[in-house]
Write a protein that holds these residues in place. Structure first.
Motif, PDB file in Angstrom:
ATOM      1  N   SER A   1       0.927  -1.214   0.232  1.00 28.37           N
ATOM      2  CA  SER A   1       0.135   0.277   0.033  1.00 28.37           C
ATOM      3  C   SER A   1       0.661   1.162  -0.054  1.00 28.37           C
ATOM      4  CB  SER A   1      -0.345   0.036   1.525  1.00 28.37           C
ATOM      5  OG  SER A   1      -2.218  -1.517   1.886  1.00 28.37           O
ATOM      6  N   SER A   2       1.911   0.987   0.506  1.00 24.27           N
ATOM      7  CA  SER A   2       2.764   2.427   1.250  1.00 24.27           C
ATOM      8  C   SER A   2       3.355   2.726  -0.660  1.00 24.27           C
ATOM      9  CB  SER A   2       4.067   2.549   1.987  1.00 24.27           C
ATOM     10  OG  SER A   2       3.558   2.146   3.411  1.00 24.27           O
ATOM     11  N   ILE A   3       4.030   1.744  -1.316  1.00 23.82           N
ATOM     12  CA  ILE A   3       4.437   1.605  -2.355  1.00 23.82           C
ATOM     13  C   ILE A   3       3.740   2.809  -3.200  1.00 23.82           C
ATOM     14  CG2 ILE A   3       5.997   0.805  -4.075  1.00 23.82           C
ATOM     15  CD1 ILE A   3       7.396  -1.080  -2.218  1.00 23.82           C
TER      16      ILE A   3
ATOM     17  N   ALA B   1       0.703   3.953  -2.826  1.00 28.64           N
ATOM     18  CA  ALA B   1       0.201   4.886  -2.536  1.00 28.64           C
ATOM     19  C   ALA B   1       1.647   6.504  -3.158  1.00 28.64           C
ATOM     20  CB  ALA B   1       0.612   5.945  -1.107  1.00 28.64           C
ATOM     21  N   GLY B   2       2.351   6.318  -3.200  1.00 20.40           N
ATOM     22  CA  GLY B   2       3.721   6.595  -3.586  1.00 20.40           C
ATOM     23  C   GLY B   2       4.010   7.110  -4.941  1.00 20.40           C
ATOM     24  N   VAL B   3       3.482   5.461  -5.851  1.00 28.80           N
ATOM     25  CA  VAL B   3       3.940   5.880  -7.099  1.00 28.80           C
ATOM     26  C   VAL B   3       2.364   6.192  -7.618  1.00 28.80           C
ATOM     27  CG1 VAL B   3       3.672   3.940  -8.866  1.00 28.80           C
ATOM     28  CG2 VAL B   3       4.920   3.695  -6.959  1.00 28.80           C
TER      29      VAL B   3
ATOM     30  N   ILE C   1       1.186   9.590  -5.913  1.00 23.05           N
ATOM     31  CA  ILE C   1       1.056  10.440  -5.460  1.00 23.05           C
ATOM     32  C   ILE C   1       2.468  11.040  -7.413  1.00 23.05           C
ATOM     33  CG2 ILE C   1       2.318  12.069  -4.741  1.00 23.05           C
ATOM     34  CD1 ILE C   1       1.377  10.420  -2.067  1.00 23.05           C
ATOM     35  N   ALA C   2       3.751  10.121  -7.114  1.00 23.10           N
ATOM     36  CA  ALA C   2       4.159  11.068  -8.345  1.00 23.10           C
ATOM     37  C   ALA C   2       3.811  10.849  -9.807  1.00 23.10           C
ATOM     38  CB  ALA C   2       5.044   9.516  -8.647  1.00 23.10           C
TER      39      ALA C   2
END
Length: 537
Positions: free
Chosen positions: A322-324, A326-328, A330-331
């Motif tokens: 989930s963290s990965i 979310a970061g992807v 946003i980018a």
């Protein structure tokens, strides 16, 4: 150098043999234990294509996936023989006179070989049959008692009750409350002399028992009764029929069979399913680079006995993914917004340029269309007053109509319509009046059409014969009541004569049906339902 080559060759041979042995590998889920749910135990056999057990499987080789919970786990994997799981094995032996001597002696020797390998909690039962079924030794763990019972086995009777004995053996074995692992071994030549049961009854009993059933007999190709042995073991999901070529093979087959049992696996894992749930799951096995899979289902018990360990969300793969993600995301959104803003103006410019281009093309097409239309109308005006239409004029009409149609298709929106009715009337008139000439002597007449699509058209008659019909005639009247060859008009003795040509709906002059009639000026003629007037010059 030569010795090194030989070593490499032997190593490659062993590796190839291992890979080939894995091909056709099957996973057999023999049993499931939910007694300590959410802890689940699975009892597996993993066999190669030859039915031999696959060894050296551990928790890194197997994963369990439960679809409803979405969990995938690496379970605890134990070799059955190395585990604390006991077993009960029942030997049911054909003791009819056909087994006297070497066959029975080799059975005893094979059974005595495996006694020494039994674990403390493993149990063995012994039964035999000839005229009836007999229990020789109840399930016992005492090695000396078992050895004495094996040694005392002897043949007798005058018949063989194998079908009844197999069914009684299953009932006896299933009556044991413990242990969970129960195995039936039948040694016989497969012949049955009883009348109480059929082979189908035995096969159904084996299939419904859930027990592992092994059979030992001689080669099936030599003795037809031994096919019964193969059918009995084939009804067990993880059973096997062991063929022997002679009595002395039995003492070696029994230890081989026992080795297969020892190489089974006990697989334990925690399920995160809720009580009283229908669960679909799969066992996934990876051997070297090859993956194998078998699916299974179960319904979880009504209550939890042993709870699965709780899993912190922050330490789960779900949180990491989930963290990965979310970061992807946003980018990606930032890049998308930047690109979107920079492209909006470009998009508007392109749309405006496209609109202007379409307008210019439409104006050009409209100008071309009007030019072709004016040329087309002028051509029709010219040939309208002609008695005939030349082939070149027809070709010009066709060319202009094609140009009008092509130009109209390129219009944005609805294309201008062209009325071709005027062209049709002009061409029909021209076609009808071709080849009609007044005679040299000035004799002539006219036929004027008074009804129908060609109403108002006039047709000049000469001294020749003029055919009238719906098709293939000099004067064509396009009406369904007009026959193909309806009538003809010809000049005879200074007068014009009309003659019916066998038409369906008849030819009428001044209201009377005629077969032929001399025409006078102003006579009213009806061809089918088409009205005409004859005018004499």
């Amino acid at each position: 150098m030569k010795k090194s080559f030989i070593k490499v060759f032997l190593a490659l041979s062993v590796l190839c043999s291992f890979v080939n042995a894995q091909e056709g590998t099957s996973i057999i889920l023999r049993d499931k234990d939910m007694s300590k749910f959410q802890k689940v135990k699975l009892y597996l056999n993993v066999l190669d294509k030859d039915g031999k057990p696959v060894t050296n499987i551990d928790s890194t080789s197997i994963t369990i996936t439960e679809n409803e919970t979405g969990k995938q786990v690496n379970p605890k994997v134990e070799n059955f023989y190395a585990s604390t799981e006991p077993m009960a094995i029942l030997f049911t032996i054909d003791a009819s006179n056909s087994m006297d001597g070497p066959p029975l002696n080799n059975v005893k020797e094979g059974m005595l070989k495996i006694i020494s390998e039994f674990r403390n909690d493993d149990k063995m039962g012994i039964a035999y049959f000839h005229d009836d079924f007999f229990k020789q030794a109840s399930f016992d763990t005492d090695r000396d008692v078992l050895r004495n019972n094996i040694s005392s086995l002897k043949t007798g009777g005058s018949s063989s009750e194998i079908y009844k004995s197999v069914i009684e053996s299953i009932k006896w074995l299933k009556s044991l409350p413990e242990p969970k692992r129960k195995i039936l071994v039948i040694i016989s030549d497969g012949e049955d002399n009883g009348t109480q049961y059929r082979l189908e009854d035995v096969m159904n009993e084996v299939k419904n028992s859930g027990l592992t059933v092994f059979t030992i007999g001689s080669t099936a190709e030599n003795k037809g009764f031994l096919k019964n042995m193969e059918s009995i073991s084939g009804s067990s999901p993880d059973g096997k029929y062991y063929k022997i070529s002679g009595p002395e093979d039995i003492k070696n087959i029994i230890p081989t069979l026992y080795d297969r049992i020892k190489q089974e696996y006990v697989v334990s894992y925690f399920s995160y399913a809720e009580p009283s749930s229908e669960i679909s799951a799969s066992i996934n096995l990876k051997l070297r680079e090859t993956a194998y899979k078998t699916d299974f289902n179960y319904k979880s018990p009504a209550s939890i006995v042993e709870h699965a360990p709780s899993i912190s969300f922050w330490s789960t793969k779900e949180f990491l993914f989930s963290s990965i993600g979310a970061g992807v995301l946003i980018a990606v959104l930032a890049v998308f917004m930047f690109i979107n803003i920079s492209k909006k103006k470009q998009f508007k410019r392109e749309k405006e340029e496209e609109r202007q281009l379409r307008e210019a093309e439409n104006a050009d097409n409209e100008e071309r269309f009007n030019r072709f239309k004016n040329e087309y109308e002028s051509l029709l005006d010219r040939i309208e007053n002609q008695q005939t239409v030349s082939e070149s004029d027809k070709e010009m009409i066709s060319r202009l109509e094609q140009q009008l149609e092509e130009t109209g298709r390129s219009f944005t929106g609805a294309a201008p319509s062209i009325d071709f009715k005027r062209r049709t009337m002009i061409l029909e008139k021209g076609n009808s009046m071709q080849n009609y000439h007044v005679s040299e002597h000035g004799k002539g007449g006219w036929l004027i059409i008074r009804s129908g699509p060609a109403s108002g058209n006039e047709f000049l008659l000469g001294t020749g014969s003029v055919t009238i019909g719906r098709k293939d005639a000099n004067l064509i009247l396009k009406d369904d009541t007009v026959s193909r060859h309806h009538a003809r008009v010809f000049f005879n003795g200074g007068s014009f004569v009309i003659e019916d040509m066998g038409s369906t709906n008849g030819t009428f002059v001044n209201g009377s049906r005629i077969s032929n009639c001399v025409l006078k000026s102003n006579d009213r003629i009806r061809i089918g339902s088409v009205e005409l007037t004859f005018i004499q010059k």
